[in-house]
Design a protein around this motif. Structure first.
Motif, PDB file in Angstrom:
ATOM      1  N   ALA A  43       0.982  -1.341  -0.007  1.00  0.00           N
ATOM      2  CA  ALA A  43      -0.017  -0.240   0.039  1.00  0.00           C
ATOM      3  C   ALA A  43       0.779   1.247  -0.159  1.00  0.00           C
ATOM      4  O   ALA A  43       0.589   2.186  -0.639  1.00  0.00           O
ATOM      5  N   SER A  44       2.055   1.216   0.696  1.00  0.00           N
ATOM      6  CA  SER A  44       2.720   2.483   0.701  1.00  0.00           C
ATOM      7  C   SER A  44       3.585   2.654  -0.605  1.00  0.00           C
ATOM      8  O   SER A  44       3.480   3.714  -0.975  1.00  0.00           O
ATOM      9  N   PHE A  45       3.837   1.464  -1.471  1.00  0.00           N
ATOM     10  CA  PHE A  45       4.326   1.713  -2.701  1.00  0.00           C
ATOM     11  C   PHE A  45       3.108   2.264  -3.618  1.00  0.00           C
ATOM     12  O   PHE A  45       3.552   3.128  -4.491  1.00  0.00           O
ATOM     13  N   ILE A  46       1.918   1.797  -3.417  1.00  0.00           N
ATOM     14  CA  ILE A  46       1.043   2.321  -4.198  1.00  0.00           C
ATOM     15  C   ILE A  46       0.618   3.872  -3.884  1.00  0.00           C
ATOM     16  O   ILE A  46       0.701   4.646  -4.816  1.00  0.00           O
ATOM     17  N   ALA A  47       0.892   4.129  -2.758  1.00  0.00           N
ATOM     18  CA  ALA A  47       0.613   5.775  -2.303  1.00  0.00           C
ATOM     19  C   ALA A  47       1.697   6.828  -3.142  1.00  0.00           C
ATOM     20  O   ALA A  47       1.593   7.682  -3.578  1.00  0.00           O
ATOM     21  N   LEU A  48       2.991   5.902  -2.964  1.00  0.00           N
ATOM     22  CA  LEU A  48       4.319   6.780  -3.386  1.00  0.00           C
ATOM     23  C   LEU A  48       4.021   6.781  -5.029  1.00  0.00           C
ATOM     24  O   LEU A  48       4.273   7.870  -5.360  1.00  0.00           O
ATOM     25  N   SER A  49       3.486   5.956  -5.736  1.00  0.00           N
ATOM     26  CA  SER A  49       3.424   6.031  -7.112  1.00  0.00           C
ATOM     27  C   SER A  49       2.278   6.891  -7.410  1.00  0.00           C
ATOM     28  O   SER A  49       2.516   7.369  -8.739  1.00  0.00           O
ATOM     29  N   GLN A  50       1.267   6.933  -6.545  1.00  0.00           N
ATOM     30  CA  GLN A  50       0.298   7.921  -6.889  1.00  0.00           C
ATOM     31  C   GLN A  50       0.623   9.154  -6.707  1.00  0.00           C
ATOM     32  O   GLN A  50       0.167  10.110  -7.296  1.00  0.00           O
ATOM     33  N   LEU A  51       1.621   9.527  -6.038  1.00  0.00           N
ATOM     34  CA  LEU A  51       2.155  10.973  -5.553  1.00  0.00           C
ATOM     35  C   LEU A  51       3.053  11.537  -6.477  1.00  0.00           C
ATOM     36  O   LEU A  51       3.272  12.707  -6.475  1.00  0.00           O
ATOM     37  N   MET A  52       3.588  10.368  -7.263  1.00  0.00           N
ATOM     38  CA  MET A  52       4.767  10.916  -8.249  1.00  0.00           C
ATOM     39  C   MET A  52       4.199  11.156  -9.799  1.00  0.00           C
ATOM     40  O   MET A  52       3.293  10.193 -10.061  1.00  0.00           O
ATOM     41  N   PRO A  53       4.496  11.709 -10.577  1.00  0.00           N
ATOM     42  CA  PRO A  53       4.173  11.788 -11.845  1.00  0.00           C
ATOM     43  C   PRO A  53       4.831  10.498 -12.621  1.00  0.00           C
ATOM     44  O   PRO A  53       5.811  10.190 -12.302  1.00  0.00           O
ATOM     45  N   GLY A  54       4.295   9.978 -13.767  1.00  0.00           N
ATOM     46  CA  GLY A  54       4.756   9.040 -14.534  1.00  0.00           C
ATOM     47  C   GLY A  54       3.721   7.740 -14.297  1.00  0.00           C
ATOM     48  O   GLY A  54       2.558   7.843 -14.110  1.00  0.00           O
ATOM     49  N   PRO A  55       4.308   6.709 -14.991  1.00  0.00           N
ATOM     50  CA  PRO A  55       3.381   5.517 -15.378  1.00  0.00           C
ATOM     51  C   PRO A  55       3.161   4.744 -13.846  1.00  0.00           C
ATOM     52  O   PRO A  55       3.965   4.141 -13.403  1.00  0.00           O
ATOM     53  N   SER A  56       2.117   4.708 -13.204  1.00  0.00           N
ATOM     54  CA  SER A  56       1.732   4.330 -11.863  1.00  0.00           C
ATOM     55  C   SER A  56       1.948   2.892 -11.576  1.00  0.00           C
ATOM     56  O   SER A  56       2.748   2.509 -10.665  1.00  0.00           O
ATOM     57  N   ARG A  90     -14.307   5.414   9.621  1.00  0.00           N
ATOM     58  CA  ARG A  90     -15.433   5.936   8.762  1.00  0.00           C
ATOM     59  C   ARG A  90     -14.844   7.144   7.906  1.00  0.00           C
ATOM     60  O   ARG A  90     -15.342   7.282   7.121  1.00  0.00           O
ATOM     61  N   LEU A  91     -13.787   7.646   8.524  1.00  0.00           N
ATOM     62  CA  LEU A  91     -13.085   8.830   7.728  1.00  0.00           C
ATOM     63  C   LEU A  91     -12.633   8.139   6.337  1.00  0.00           C
ATOM     64  O   LEU A  91     -12.946   8.815   5.270  1.00  0.00           O
ATOM     65  N   THR A  92     -11.903   7.156   6.421  1.00  0.00           N
ATOM     66  CA  THR A  92     -11.221   6.580   5.188  1.00  0.00           C
ATOM     67  C   THR A  92     -12.271   5.974   4.256  1.00  0.00           C
ATOM     68  O   THR A  92     -12.380   6.089   3.141  1.00  0.00           O
ATOM     69  N   ARG A  93     -13.468   5.560   4.737  1.00  0.00           N
ATOM     70  CA  ARG A  93     -14.478   5.100   3.852  1.00  0.00           C
ATOM     71  C   ARG A  93     -15.486   6.356   3.260  1.00  0.00           C
ATOM     72  O   ARG A  93     -15.545   6.332   1.890  1.00  0.00           O
ATOM     73  N   PHE A  94     -15.293   7.759   4.012  1.00  0.00           N
ATOM     74  CA  PHE A  94     -15.861   8.877   3.372  1.00  0.00           C
ATOM     75  C   PHE A  94     -14.957   9.130   2.238  1.00  0.00           C
ATOM     76  O   PHE A  94     -15.484   9.559   1.127  1.00  0.00           O
ATOM     77  N   LEU A  95     -13.433   9.043   2.533  1.00  0.00           N
ATOM     78  CA  LEU A  95     -12.804   9.521   1.479  1.00  0.00           C
ATOM     79  C   LEU A  95     -12.802   8.761   0.205  1.00  0.00           C
ATOM     80  O   LEU A  95     -12.682   9.443  -0.815  1.00  0.00           O
ATOM     81  N   MET A  96     -12.903   7.411   0.478  1.00  0.00           N
ATOM     82  CA  MET A  96     -13.197   6.378  -0.802  1.00  0.00           C
ATOM     83  C   MET A  96     -14.227   6.863  -1.373  1.00  0.00           C
ATOM     84  O   MET A  96     -14.211   6.859  -2.778  1.00  0.00           O
ATOM     85  N   GLY A 109      -6.248  16.784  -7.313  1.00  0.00           N
ATOM     86  CA  GLY A 109      -6.755  17.416  -6.223  1.00  0.00           C
ATOM     87  C   GLY A 109      -7.377  16.643  -5.112  1.00  0.00           C
ATOM     88  O   GLY A 109      -7.068  16.942  -4.075  1.00  0.00           O
ATOM     89  N   LEU A 110      -7.932  15.530  -5.468  1.00  0.00           N
ATOM     90  CA  LEU A 110      -8.310  14.394  -4.718  1.00  0.00           C
ATOM     91  C   LEU A 110      -7.267  13.762  -3.574  1.00  0.00           C
ATOM     92  O   LEU A 110      -7.239  13.707  -2.639  1.00  0.00           O
ATOM     93  N   ILE A 111      -6.058  13.360  -4.335  1.00  0.00           N
ATOM     94  CA  ILE A 111      -4.885  12.953  -3.631  1.00  0.00           C
ATOM     95  C   ILE A 111      -4.343  13.873  -2.613  1.00  0.00           C
ATOM     96  O   ILE A 111      -4.290  13.674  -1.636  1.00  0.00           O
ATOM     97  N   LEU A 112      -4.297  15.275  -3.030  1.00  0.00           N
ATOM     98  CA  LEU A 112      -3.638  16.317  -1.961  1.00  0.00           C
ATOM     99  C   LEU A 112      -4.734  16.427  -0.944  1.00  0.00           C
ATOM    100  O   LEU A 112      -4.392  16.717   0.065  1.00  0.00           O
ATOM    101  N   LEU A 113      -6.266  16.516  -1.423  1.00  0.00           N
ATOM    102  CA  LEU A 113      -7.180  16.677  -0.206  1.00  0.00           C
ATOM    103  C   LEU A 113      -7.228  15.679   0.618  1.00  0.00           C
ATOM    104  O   LEU A 113      -7.248  15.796   2.131  1.00  0.00           O
ATOM    105  N   ALA A 149      -6.842   5.708   0.806  1.00  0.00           N
ATOM    106  CA  ALA A 149      -8.426   5.652   0.842  1.00  0.00           C
ATOM    107  C   ALA A 149      -8.950   6.224  -0.647  1.00  0.00           C
ATOM    108  O   ALA A 149      -9.709   5.882  -1.264  1.00  0.00           O
ATOM    109  N   ALA A 150      -8.172   7.434  -0.934  1.00  0.00           N
ATOM    110  CA  ALA A 150      -8.527   7.726  -2.308  1.00  0.00           C
ATOM    111  C   ALA A 150      -8.102   6.919  -3.635  1.00  0.00           C
ATOM    112  O   ALA A 150      -9.122   6.803  -4.548  1.00  0.00           O
ATOM    113  N   VAL A 151      -7.173   6.364  -3.270  1.00  0.00           N
ATOM    114  CA  VAL A 151      -6.969   5.415  -4.251  1.00  0.00           C
ATOM    115  C   VAL A 151      -7.702   4.282  -4.465  1.00  0.00           C
ATOM    116  O   VAL A 151      -8.137   3.933  -5.683  1.00  0.00           O
TER     117      VAL A 151
END
Length: 384
Positions: free
Chosen positions: A44-57, A136-142, A160-164, A324-326
């Motif tokens: 999951a941490s690798f997914i989060a990092l790939s989402q935060l970086m530009p490029g082929p996720s 509850r918070l992560t479900r709402f964000l999802m 924007g959703l990732i940053l928020l 959660a956003a991912v």
């Protein structure tokens, strides 16, 4: 070990239909469930990092898994194995006739593999929801992320959703401190960051050197600016190299990229061969290197300190929000384009339901699933 990493990613490169969302499911099934090369938390941490970086996720995720298993050479083996099949296919399609693609039986096999992508993405969505959306918070964000991306599908909405989500997750962490993490441990790899910035700056000027350098610069800029990978690379590439390739060939290549396994960014291989028509193989290689390189350099900037940062409560809260956003993004792409492009009839839906049930209950290997759905797709072509 390097040979094993290459072989495992080569198999996924040969069978990984469905785009970035499906690739996440394939990677999780192979490297977390089957091989135990890493656990769900690190995945999951690798997914989060790939989402935060530009490029082929999805390729960045594979790059990170290879790096985790075998260092920089493991990362390169993972990239080579996962990208090689689609590179070869897209290059061959660029230099040869596409008449054979009209074969109905071959189209049936490809359609069967698209149905498998629906099954794999749905399985990944359910598993990741159970793992990362417990509060509850992560479900709402999802839920909010999925709805926003379905209604307003755009690169800016995703960013924007990732940053928020990261900001909300960090804020709700309460600002607690972790004394076990020393600030001196948090050090970015500035050599790779410097190389990324140097090449990005040079990409605006090196086009004067040669046509090959111009191709590299254009695709390097594309890889540096697109977040999320997959289909979002289309408008950026069109704006950057639209004058170099006819609109008909551009759209044809994009259609091919959606029909072959592996990363969607292999579209660059087709376009590079089209641009440097006198040296198509060199053009394909230059374009492929150019579009993948910036994302990998940025991954190397943060990989060594990513888990140190993740141990800090504020940062961990941000990661939880991004995860959660991912999951929400996965829910959105499960519908569009994965489900819409694959499930075209009640029979298709029935096959998806059966496949999903088998995957959840029996847990067959990816290769067995690929073979089964390829055969089902072939048989389906006889009944239309």
């Amino acid at each position: 070990m390097m040979q094993l990493i290459f072989l495992r990613f080569l198999i996924l490169g040969l069978t990984g239909f469905g785009g970035p969302a499906a690739h996440i499911g394939y990677f999780r099934q192979t490297f977390v469930n089957e091989l135990n090369w890493l656990d769900d938390k690190r995945f999951a941490s690798f997914i989060a990092l790939s989402q935060l970086m530009p490029g082929p996720s999805s390729s960045q995720l594979g790059f990170a898994i290879g790096y985790h298993r075998g260092g920089i050479f493991g990362a390169l083996c993972a990239f080579a194995g996962f990208t090689l099949p689609s590179f070869v296919l897209m290059y061959l399609l660029a230099i040869s006739t596409a008449a054979w693609l009209g074969n109905s039986y071959l189209q049936g096999v490809v359609h069967g593999l698209k149905l498998l992508a629906v099954v794999v993405v749905a399985d990944a969505l359910l598993s990741m929801f159970q793992q990362f959306c417990q509060r509850r918070l992560t479900r709402f964000l999802m839920l909010a992320s999925a709805c926003c991306l379905l209604i307003f599908p755009s690169l800016w909405m995703q960013m924007g959703l990732i940053l928020l989500a990261a900001s909300i997750g960090a804020w709700r962490s309460g600002g607690a401190k972790d004394s076990s993490v020393e600030p001196s441990q948090i050090s970015l790899n500035y050599r790779y960051l410097g190389l990324f910035l140097l090449l990005f700056t040079a990409s605006f000027f090196i086009g004067r050197l040669s046509s090959g350098a111009e191709v590299f610069g254009e695709f390097y800029r594309a890889g540096s600016l697109v977040f999320g990978g997959g289909h979002v690379v289309l408008p950026l590439l069109e704006s950057l190299i639209g004058d170099s390739v006819s609109s008909d060939r551009f759209l044809t290549g994009y259609a091919f990229a959606q029909s072959v396994p592996g990363p969607m960014f292999s579209f660059a291989s087709f376009l590079g061969a089209e641009i440097l028509i006198d040296s198509p193989f060199i053009g394909a290689c230059i374009a492929t290197l150019g579009i993948f390189l910036p994302g990998f350099l940025l991954m190397l900037v943060g990989l060594n300190c990513w888990h140190v940062l993740a141990a800090r409560p504020t940062f961990a809260g941000a990661i939880a929000g991004v995860n959660a956003a991912v999951v929400g993004f996965l829910a959105a792409v499960l519908y569009q384009p994965v489900f819409i492009q694959a499930v075209l009839s009640p029979l298709d839906m029935a096959l998806v339901l059966v496949g999903f049930g088998l995957l959840r209950l029996v847990r067959p290997t990816i290769l067995l699933l690929v073979f089964a759905f390829a055969v089902l797709g072939f048989l389906r072509s006889f009944i239309g």
